[in-house]
Design an enzyme around this catalytic site. Structure first.
Site, PDB file in Angstrom:
ATOM      1  N   GLU A 177      38.146   6.383   4.966  1.00 43.09           N
ATOM      2  CA  GLU A 177      37.745   6.058   6.338  1.00 43.09           C
ATOM      3  C   GLU A 177      38.914   6.037   7.314  1.00 43.09           C
ATOM      4  O   GLU A 177      38.760   6.406   8.479  1.00 43.09           O
ATOM      5  CB  GLU A 177      37.029   4.698   6.372  1.00 43.09           C
TER       6      GLU A 177
ATOM      7  N   GLY B  51      31.416   5.441   2.200  1.00 40.09           N
ATOM      8  CA  GLY B  51      30.181   4.715   1.905  1.00 40.09           C
ATOM      9  C   GLY B  51      29.611   5.078   0.541  1.00 40.09           C
ATOM     10  O   GLY B  51      28.890   4.273  -0.067  1.00 40.09           O
TER      11      GLY B  51
ATOM     12  N   ALA C  56      29.014   7.741   4.422  1.00 38.12           N
ATOM     13  CA  ALA C  56      28.141   7.678   5.603  1.00 38.12           C
ATOM     14  C   ALA C  56      28.075   9.056   6.244  1.00 38.12           C
ATOM     15  O   ALA C  56      28.997   9.864   6.093  1.00 38.12           O
ATOM     16  CB  ALA C  56      28.725   6.671   6.589  1.00 38.12           C
TER      17      ALA C  56
ATOM     18  N   GLU D 265      31.362   2.858  -1.709  1.00 42.53           N
ATOM     19  CA  GLU D 265      30.869   1.495  -1.439  1.00 42.53           C
ATOM     20  C   GLU D 265      29.497   1.286  -2.087  1.00 42.53           C
ATOM     21  O   GLU D 265      29.187   0.196  -2.568  1.00 42.53           O
ATOM     22  CB  GLU D 265      30.800   1.257   0.075  1.00 42.53           C
TER      23      GLU D 265
END
Ligand code: HSC
Length: 700
Positions: free
Chosen positions: A127, A104, A63, A107
């Protein structure tokens, strides 16, 4: 608009390349572009399989951290929803991973049906280091793929693993050798998959195992190992949901926990640290056009603990080092100690026997300064005494080749006075390593009055190459870190004279999350070392007869700390024990100095130590010694054990409120009478910031 996706067709395959430089962070625009490319491929009947890859870039670093705290984080397509949609595409969807797949980014790969990776790619869910948990399905999909324990290890530690390990765990379906063409191999893999039925994506049902007891134990262990930290507990709660809930409900629970984490002060603090680390490398007057000097050979002067540790850093990075000592016994001892350190790594399985030997061959001992003639960078790590260091630099000026960078590892002395004894002050810089130098990440780079820009740029580059975090400081006593240590530790010492015990002070500080209290730290570093530093500055501190008086008294009694098994504490083996004798000494000294003893509350200990630490950091900014508040924070997090999740002392001050900090300093100044007037002087910048109603610390 920038083209963020490269969409190509190769017969029945759609190749979707992410090209959002530098690291394919999944910000709003890239998410939009990715969503529409995937929709196009999913809806095109001629496309039978889809490959996602980083177009000439890493797969994805996750992210966009810069979006956190702004509405863009949630703006559609938000990452969790996007990945959910991708996971529903009923065609083989391959992630072809090069470089990194982090957060992310991993992910995204987990939402695909298959993962193919270059063997040297790094995969991770870091994270937790940002005070978060994976928030786009990672906590639900990873345990379903690799099992709860392996998934927890990755998420709680945050350290990426290489694709080979990922393959062994079942995270990566196919490995590609580092020199092979990843995309071509991914296309081949996709075509193979067309001939076989699509395997089920991670099961929808709850994982079931390992059950309540496992999670209760993990919770207790985490509370002990990472006290005060919220993110690891949230990771655990989310993984528990993967065991107890079906995938859709588990994903919803993950979202709930992610939102809580993102809103927490700990996540704000850790994000501040993330950006501060990158900012620290940006120095006014230095840019990509600044030339760099080549560093192919390094020399280190002094084979003691510090010199040896410094040498190991370079050897570890494959750079040959000449280690100089004056006495043969000291040189032999130093080289033997380095070998011993490597042997410990060997025993722990971190080094192979061949690597150990290879490192030792990069190391050459010498007793002769003439052997330093070919060094590109020389680092002096001799006794902390100006006259001795100046003598060394005069010699270096004689023997070193033109253009060699001459660095001093001083922790407190004036780098300009060291540079002044050479005919090349532009080539002189301070490189303050922290002990143990082969382990500690922080490196204070001290820019002298005359240090040339290319010298500074080269030292920053080489610092990064040896895995250090360089922070630039101007010249002053103690630079950023030790200068701040002085008022912080001074308050701690004074508080013990006034009635606190060393253990009480340390308990308050470790309670805040500091790795060690002041007194345990002094015992570890050596009370004799602190004494010698004070000896060199007696003139400046003579006006306060109580100044570090307790430490001076312990020094006089030969209580040097851990090395003599007695200091502020007593030591039985490695066990640290309170020593009532120290309290008695403090009582006697307080009597001699006319200091009234009283019960001291924990809040006062917190305020006086921390406010003085903060105050000095702000003063350093005002003087231009530190370039920005983030630099001050990095020094204290990485060199002095300040908890990263509090963001460093200056970020913590913003959290407490600048007006509160200033008000506290003023109140104690008044309360403490003559002592307060002597030492508790608010930094003018702090006063200006509060007067201007600012909540952030910046030059003004
Ligand atoms: C995450 O992914 C959360 C997700 O689980 C879920 C989110 C869901 C949320 C929605 C809910 C509805 N973002 O380090 P470098 C920049 S959290 C933005 O110097 P290197 C960096 O600032 C994320 N920017 O290079 C720098 O910019 P500058 C988890 C990022 O080669 C430039 O890239 N991921 C960025 O030494 C170069 O960086 C991580 O924690 C990012 N994610 O190392 C990975 N990553 O030039 C963090 C980098 O302007 N990144 N930048 O200063 C890293 O570990 C390292 O940067 C790399 C590269 C190893 C990628």
């Amino acid at each position: 608009m920038l083209q963020l996706i490269d969409y190509r067709r190769d017969h029945e395959l759609a190749l979707i390349g992410l090209c959002h430089s530098p690291v394919n962070a999944l910000g709003h625009e890239l998410r939009q572009a990715l969503a529409s490319a995937c929709q196009q491929a999913a809806g095109d009947p001629a496309v039978r399989a889809i490959i996602l890859h980083g177009q000439q870039l890493s797969f994805s670093a996750g992210a966009d951290i810069g979006e956190f705290g702004t509405p863009l984080t949630w703006q559609a397509p938000a990452l969790p929803q996007l990945l959910d949609d991708l996971a529903r595409i009923d065609k083989p969807l391959l992630a072809a991973i090069d470089g990194v797949a982090l957060g992310g980014g991993l992910e995204l790969a987990l939402a695909c049906s298959h993962r193919i990776a270059r063997a040297d790619a790094r995969l991770g869910l870091p994270e937790v280091r940002l005070g978060l948990l994976p928030g786009a399905g990672g906590t639900q999909r990873l345990p379903r793929l690799v099992g709860v324990e392996a998934a927890l290890e990755m998420m709680l530690d945050g350290q990426p693993l290489d694709a080979r390990k990922g393959h062994a765990l079942g995270l990566v379906d196919r490995l590609v050798e580092p020199d092979a063409d990843l995309l071509a191999q991914a296309c081949g893999f996709a075509r193979e998959l067309l001939d076989t039925p699509l395997p089920a994506r991670p099961a929808q049902s709850p994982l079931g195992e390992p059950g309540n007891d496992f999670f209760r134990l993990q919770e207790a262990q985490l509370a002990a190992r990472k006290p005060g930290q919220e993110a690891p507990q949230r990771v655990l709660a989310a993984v528990r949901a993967a065991c107890e809930l079906a995938l859709p409900e588990g994903l919803a629970r993950e979202q709930e926990l992610f939102r809580q984490a993102l809103a927490s002060p700990q996540a704000t603090a850790l994000r501040h640290q993330f950006f501060a680390e990158r900012e620290a490398l940006k120095i006014p007057g230095i840019d990509a056009a600044t030339p760099l000097r080549e560093i192919a050979r390094v020399a280190v002067i002094g084979a003691g603990t510090m010199g040896g540790g410094i040498a190991m850093n370079f050897v570890n990075a494959g750079i040959p080092v000449t280690l100089l000592e004056v006495k043969p016994e000291a040189l032999d001892r130093g080289l033997a100690q380095i070998r011993k350190n490597y042997e410990i790594s060997l025993k722990r399985g971190k080094l192979s026997p061949a690597q150990l030997e290879q490192r030792m061959t990069l190391l050459r001992g010498t007793l002769d300064y003439a052997d330093l003639a070919d060094a590109d960078l020389v680092i002096e790590a001799v006794f902390e005494n100006l006259t001795i260091k100046q003598t060394v630099f005069r010699t270096l000026d004689e023997v070193c080749k033109p253009g060699a960078i001459l660095a001093s590892n001083t922790s407190t002395l004036d780098v300009d006075q060291i540079a002044a004894v050479t005919r090349r002050p532009r080539d002189v810089v301070g490189l303050h390593f922290f002990s143990p130098a082969n382990v500690m990440r922080l490196l204070e780079v001290v820019r002298g009055r005359e240090t040339a820009p290319d010298v500074l740029a080269t030292t920053l580059r080489i610092a990064k190459r040896i895995g250090k975090l360089p922070v630039v400081s101007g010249v002053c006593f103690g630079f950023i870190g030790n200068r701040m240590l002085e008022p912080y530790a001074r308050e701690a010492h004074r508080l013990v004279l006034e009635g606190a015990s060393p253990a009480q002070v340390d308990r308050v500080l470790t309670g805040l999350g500091l790795a060690m209290g002041v007194f345990a730290m002094y015992d570890l570093a050596g009370i004799d070392i602190g004494y010698l530093v004070r000896e060199a500055r007696r003139g400046e501190i003579a006006h306060d007869p109580g100044y570090f008086r307790l430490a001076d008294e312990l020094y006089a009694q030969g209580r040097y700390g851990q090395k003599t098994a007695r200091g502020f504490y007593r030591y039985e083996g490695r066990e640290r024990l309170e020593d009532p004798e120290v309290v008695q000494i403090a009582e006697r000294l307080a009597g001699e100095l006319g200091i009234r003893r009283r019960a001291i509350g924990d809040q006062e200990i917190h305020d006086r130590c921390l406010f003085m630490l903060i105050n000095e950091g702000i003063q350093l900014l005002d003087e231009g010694i530190a370039l920005r508040s983030g630099d001050v924070d990095l020094v204290w997090i990485n060199g002095y054990g300040f908890p990263a999740w509090r963001g460093g002392p200056l970020h913590y001050a913003e959290h407490l409120g600048l007006a509160e900090v200033l008000g506290g300093i003023r109140a104690y100044r008044e309360q403490l009478g003559a002592y307060g007037e002597m030492w508790l002087q608010p930094a003018p910048l702090l006063e200006r910031l509060v007067a201007a109603g600012k909540t952030r610390i910046e030059a003004c």
